[in-house]
Design an enzyme around this catalytic site. Structure first.
Site, mmCIF file in Angstrom:
data_model
loop_
_atom_site.group_PDB
_atom_site.id
_atom_site.type_symbol
_atom_site.label_atom_id
_atom_site.label_comp_id
_atom_site.label_asym_id
_atom_site.label_seq_id
_atom_site.Cartn_x
_atom_site.Cartn_y
_atom_site.Cartn_z
ATOM 1 N N VAL A 1 3.169 9.820 28.476
ATOM 2 C CA VAL A 1 3.385 9.595 26.946
ATOM 3 C C VAL A 1 3.013 10.517 26.250
ATOM 4 O O VAL A 1 3.539 10.986 25.595
ATOM 5 C CB VAL A 1 2.567 8.266 26.839
ATOM 6 C CG1 VAL A 1 2.384 8.179 25.595
ATOM 7 C CG2 VAL A 1 2.513 7.422 27.973
ATOM 8 N N GLY B 1 9.335 5.927 35.540
ATOM 9 C CA GLY B 1 8.256 6.332 34.288
ATOM 10 C C GLY B 1 7.672 5.272 33.809
ATOM 11 O O GLY B 1 6.701 5.112 32.900
ATOM 12 N N LYS C 1 -3.666 -6.003 27.184
ATOM 13 C CA LYS C 1 -3.199 -6.067 26.257
ATOM 14 C C LYS C 1 -3.009 -7.328 25.551
ATOM 15 O O LYS C 1 -3.896 -7.220 24.054
ATOM 16 C CB LYS C 1 -1.858 -5.645 26.436
ATOM 17 C CG LYS C 1 -1.466 -4.382 26.678
ATOM 18 C CD LYS C 1 -0.627 -4.329 27.123
ATOM 19 C CE LYS C 1 0.436 -2.737 28.083
ATOM 20 N NZ LYS C 1 2.229 -3.107 28.871
HETATM 21 N N1 HSE Z 1 2.336 0.258 32.479
HETATM 22 C C1 HSE Z 1 2.764 -0.182 31.296
HETATM 23 C C2 HSE Z 1 4.215 -1.135 30.988
HETATM 24 C C3 HSE Z 1 2.937 0.355 30.568
HETATM 25 O O1 HSE Z 1 4.797 -1.241 32.483
HETATM 26 O O2 HSE Z 1 3.647 -2.018 30.247
HETATM 27 C C4 HSE Z 1 2.822 0.491 29.119
HETATM 28 O O3 HSE Z 1 1.887 -0.138 28.921
#
Ligand code: HSE
Length: 440
Positions: free
Chosen positions: A20, A193, A211
């Site tokens: 990122v 990624g 989240k």
């Molecule tokens: N590893 C996280 C995902 C990246 O796969 O959503 C974004 O937060």
């Protein structure tokens, strides 16, 4: 408000040049003119902190800008905004606290840090008089934080249903559509990624749960303790359950559910969940995320986009940098999170209620279904349908029973599962998941 000319230069320190971080550096450069025209600010990365100076990178950064000391970002008086993209909750915490105390605006994509220590970090931000921005912490490129803080600010949030981990959604999509096994699908997600440095966070469900805690806290105004969140990952999902789900008219998604009941108790959970194939969330595939927000004024709103990956996530970091630039150019805003539900409470996990899917491997003898339904009935759990798929019968005298169950408290469901496991006719571990009908 007058537009300053010439544009003001905003001096940025970037901690972390991984996937990122490299995207932020590259895309700020690519859209520099446009961003300058839109914000009256020339956002310049002045210093970049990395772990290893010699590691090959995706972007070329002048050597003089690189450092291995995060303290450089705090000590350098010129730097006005510190971007934390190193992840984890130890060094990142020290960096964010030190940056706030040095009166630097903080931009972070670190959901684990905010979910675990958000309450104290926002209190510190308030004391220090500088904000923390965190658009990249939830749902990659979807600007869902701004949606909740600004677009829907006049609404009571009734519920949020989110597919908010790109890695898990990618894995489930590849398992269900291409028949890949779990490990192969995970390796593909890592290669692209999407996964965290430690993919255990993704597949255990905790990345999405972090989240969900942030979304719930923004919606209901108080920080939800992680211990009050029911979390399960995708690592135990079996191909056979994807197959049955489909046969029953559902697909399986790692779904985060946030909602308040009539007493105002807030429920937060993240689990593999059966979602009706006819619902729009069922068609969210690959690394895409979607967040369905229901507000008392607006009704249902749906936000969709790439939830992981270099470019989408850097788009959110850049949006926060522009927000920081607006503060520096035009004046102060709030700290990033305004507590407004200090008397709010989260719902005990055992009291959360949903429909369930249950698959049992049982002896193929008469009377088994009666024993199973008695155990469920004793806990007031009703059965809405049963199938005994003939194509799964084996030669060792066992068969599968797949049951769809009516609404039940999780506490009752867990007790029923223990009692079912203790039945002599039940073999191995039951496979069970929540079911969301997503109606109304
Ligand atoms: N590893 C996280 C995902 C990246 O796969 O959503 C974004 O937060």
């Amino acid at each position: 408000m007058s537009v300053p000319t010439p544009p003001r230069t905003i001096h940025v320190g970037l901690a972390g040049l991984g996937n990122v971080g490299a995207g932020v550096f590259k895309n700020l450069e690519q859209n520099r003119d446009l961003i300058r025209q839109r914000t009256s600010a020339d956002i310049r990365v002045e210093k970049v902190v990395v772990r290893d100076l010699n590691r090959p990178r995706d972007v070329e950064v002048p050597e003089a800008m690189l450092s291995t000391r995060w303290q450089d970002l705090v000590e350098e008086a010129n730097i006005q905004v510190v971007v934390e993209l190193i992840g984890g909750t130890t060094t990142a915490y020290d960096l964010v606290c030190a940056a706030l105390r040095a009166k630097k605006i903080v931009v972070t994509g670190n959901k684990a840090l905010l979910a675990e220590r958000g309450q104290e970090l926002f209190a510190l931000a308030e004391t220090c008089g500088v904000p923390i921005y965190f658009e990249a912490a939830v749902a990659g490129g979807i600007p869902i934080i701004q949606v909740l803080q600004e677009g829907l600010v006049g609404n009571r949030i009734l519920s949020i249903h989110g597919i908010i981990n790109g890695t898990c959604n990618y894995i489930l999509t590849r398992m269900s559509q291409a028949g890949l096994d779990y490990q192969t699908a995970l390796a593909e997600a890592q290669e692209k990624g999407y996964a965290e440095a430690d993919p255990t966070l993704d597949v255990s469900g905790w990345d999405a749960a972090h989240k969900a805690i942030i979304l719930a806290s923004l919606s209901y105004g108080f920080w939800i303790p992680a211990s009050h969140v029911h979390v399960e990952g995708v690592d135990k999902i079996q191909a056979v359950d994807l197959k049955f789900a489909k046969r029953l008219g559902y697909t399986i998604k790692l779904l985060s559910v946030i909602r308040a009941d009539e007493q105002g108790l807030v429920e937060v959970r993240t689990q593999p969940t059966l979602v009706p194939l006819s619902h729009v969330l069922a068609s969210v595939s690959g690394s895409f995320n979607a967040v369905l927000v229901s507000g008392d004024i607006v009704g249902e709103t749906l936000f969709y986009g790439r939830g992981a990956g270099q470019d989408p996530t850097s788009s959110s970091v850049i949006s926060d940098l522009c927000e920081a630039a607006a503060v520096l150019v035009y004046g102060a805003r709030h700290s990033g999170f305004v507590p407004h539900g200090l008397y709010g409470k989260s719902k005990p996990i055992e009291d959360t209620v949903s429909h369930y899917y249950l698959r049992l491997t049982v002896d193929d003898v008469p009377g088994v279904l009666a024993q199973v339904s008695t155990v469920l009935a004793e806990r007031h759990i009703g059965i809405s349908s049963v199938i005994q798929p003939e194509d799964l019968e084996d030669t060792s005298g066992s068969t599968s029973l797949v049951l769809m169950l009516h609404d039940a408290r999780l506490g009752d469901m867990l007790q029923a599962l223990s009692a079912l496991k203790a039945l002599a006719c039940v073999r191995g571990e039951p496979s069970w998941m929540r079911v969301e009908t997503l109606q109304g």
